[in-house]
Design a protein around this motif. Structure first.
Motif, PDB file in Angstrom:
ATOM      1  N   ILE A 251       0.842  -1.202   0.000  1.00  0.00           N
ATOM      2  CA  ILE A 251       0.000   0.000   0.000  1.00  0.00           C
ATOM      3  C   ILE A 251       0.878   1.254   0.000  1.00  0.00           C
ATOM      4  CG2 ILE A 251      -1.573   1.372   1.446  1.00  0.00           C
ATOM      5  CD1 ILE A 251      -2.995  -1.326   2.101  1.00  0.00           C
TER       6      ILE A 251
ATOM      7  N   THR B 281      -5.783   1.984  -5.351  1.00  0.00           N
ATOM      8  CA  THR B 281      -5.038   1.001  -4.564  1.00  0.00           C
ATOM      9  C   THR B 281      -5.956  -0.129  -4.133  1.00  0.00           C
ATOM     10  OG1 THR B 281      -3.562   2.745  -3.775  1.00  0.00           O
ATOM     11  CG2 THR B 281      -3.567   0.685  -2.527  1.00  0.00           C
ATOM     12  N   SER B 282      -7.168   0.226  -3.733  1.00  0.00           N
ATOM     13  CA  SER B 282      -8.170  -0.767  -3.325  1.00  0.00           C
ATOM     14  C   SER B 282      -8.462  -1.732  -4.471  1.00  0.00           C
ATOM     15  CB  SER B 282      -9.448  -0.047  -2.890  1.00  0.00           C
ATOM     16  OG  SER B 282     -10.520  -0.931  -2.784  1.00  0.00           O
TER      17      SER B 282
ATOM     18  N   VAL C  23      -7.664  -0.155   2.904  1.00  0.00           N
ATOM     19  CA  VAL C  23      -6.521   0.611   2.400  1.00  0.00           C
ATOM     20  C   VAL C  23      -6.286   1.826   3.287  1.00  0.00           C
ATOM     21  CG1 VAL C  23      -5.634   1.991   0.474  1.00  0.00           C
ATOM     22  CG2 VAL C  23      -6.775  -0.189   0.028  1.00  0.00           C
TER      23      VAL C  23
ATOM     24  N   TRP D 121      -2.961   2.215   5.350  1.00  0.00           N
ATOM     25  CA  TRP D 121      -2.152   3.368   4.939  1.00  0.00           C
ATOM     26  C   TRP D 121      -1.797   4.202   6.162  1.00  0.00           C
ATOM     27  CZ3 TRP D 121       1.101   5.588   1.943  1.00  0.00           C
ATOM     28  CH2 TRP D 121       1.116   6.969   1.682  1.00  0.00           C
TER      29      TRP D 121
END
Length: 188
Positions: free
Chosen positions: A145, A159-160, A170, A174
């Motif tokens: 991540i 990102t998900s 995420v 993060w």
């Protein structure tokens, strides 16, 4: 990343994976602007006056891509994630190579303005790479991540989608990863 049609990009990625080396040459003009933005994103976190430019970073990443024997990209975003990872490696190699001239390599990045320690907003790229490698050993998903968000410039949603987890996961990972890295960096 730009919203150009993913079909030609996906087709060329598939051909390249199948062993067609010319597909990578045909792919580059389609993704070059996005790779330049990605390189700019990576270099934006560097110290002012950094001698490596976006174009050089893209070209070095291209050279490293061509040297890979096996490539596998399920999606277009996979290609950009790998490109971001290569750019990170290039910057770290660059910092390590210049470390003899300056103890910290002279390369500084800002991990996160919101969680950075007062007076310590800039950190060594080499130290960040070492800490990120340790985080990846402890929690591979958090390391990925950070790589995708910080170096790849992907949004929470991108990102998900890339990792196949929820945006809430995420966000949580993060935040946790940034705090852990800042703690590690404050010890360095």
């Amino acid at each position: 990343m730009s919203r150009l049609s993913t079909k030609p990009v996906s087709e060329l990625l598939g051909k390249w994976q199948a062993g067609d080396s010319e597909a990578l040459q045909a792919l580059m003009p389609l993704v070059y602007a996005d790779l330049r933005r990605l390189a700019h994103q990576c270099l934006r976190k560097e110290r002012p006056g950094h001698t490596l430019q976006s174009t050089a970073l893209v070209h070095e990443a291209y050279v490293r891509l061509t040297k890979r024997e096996k490539v596998y990209f399920e999606r277009r975003s996979d290609f950009f994630a790998v490109s971001a990872q290569l750019m990170r490696q290039i910057l770290v190699d660059y910092a390590r190579g210049h470390r003899a001239a300056k103890r910290d390599g002279g390369l500084k990045v800002v991990l996160d303005e919101a969680t950075a320690l007062p007076g310590a907003r800039e950190i060594s790229l080499v130290a960040l790479d070492d800490a990120l490698n340790e985080l990846s050993r402890l929690d591979p998903q958090q390391g990925r991540i950070v790589e995708l968000r910080f170096f790849g410039g992907l949004s929470i949603e991108e990102t998900s989608q890339f990792l196949g987890v929820s945006p809430a996961t995420v966000k949580r990972d993060w935040t946790t990863a940034r705090l852990w890295l800042n703690k590690q960096m404050s010890r360095a």
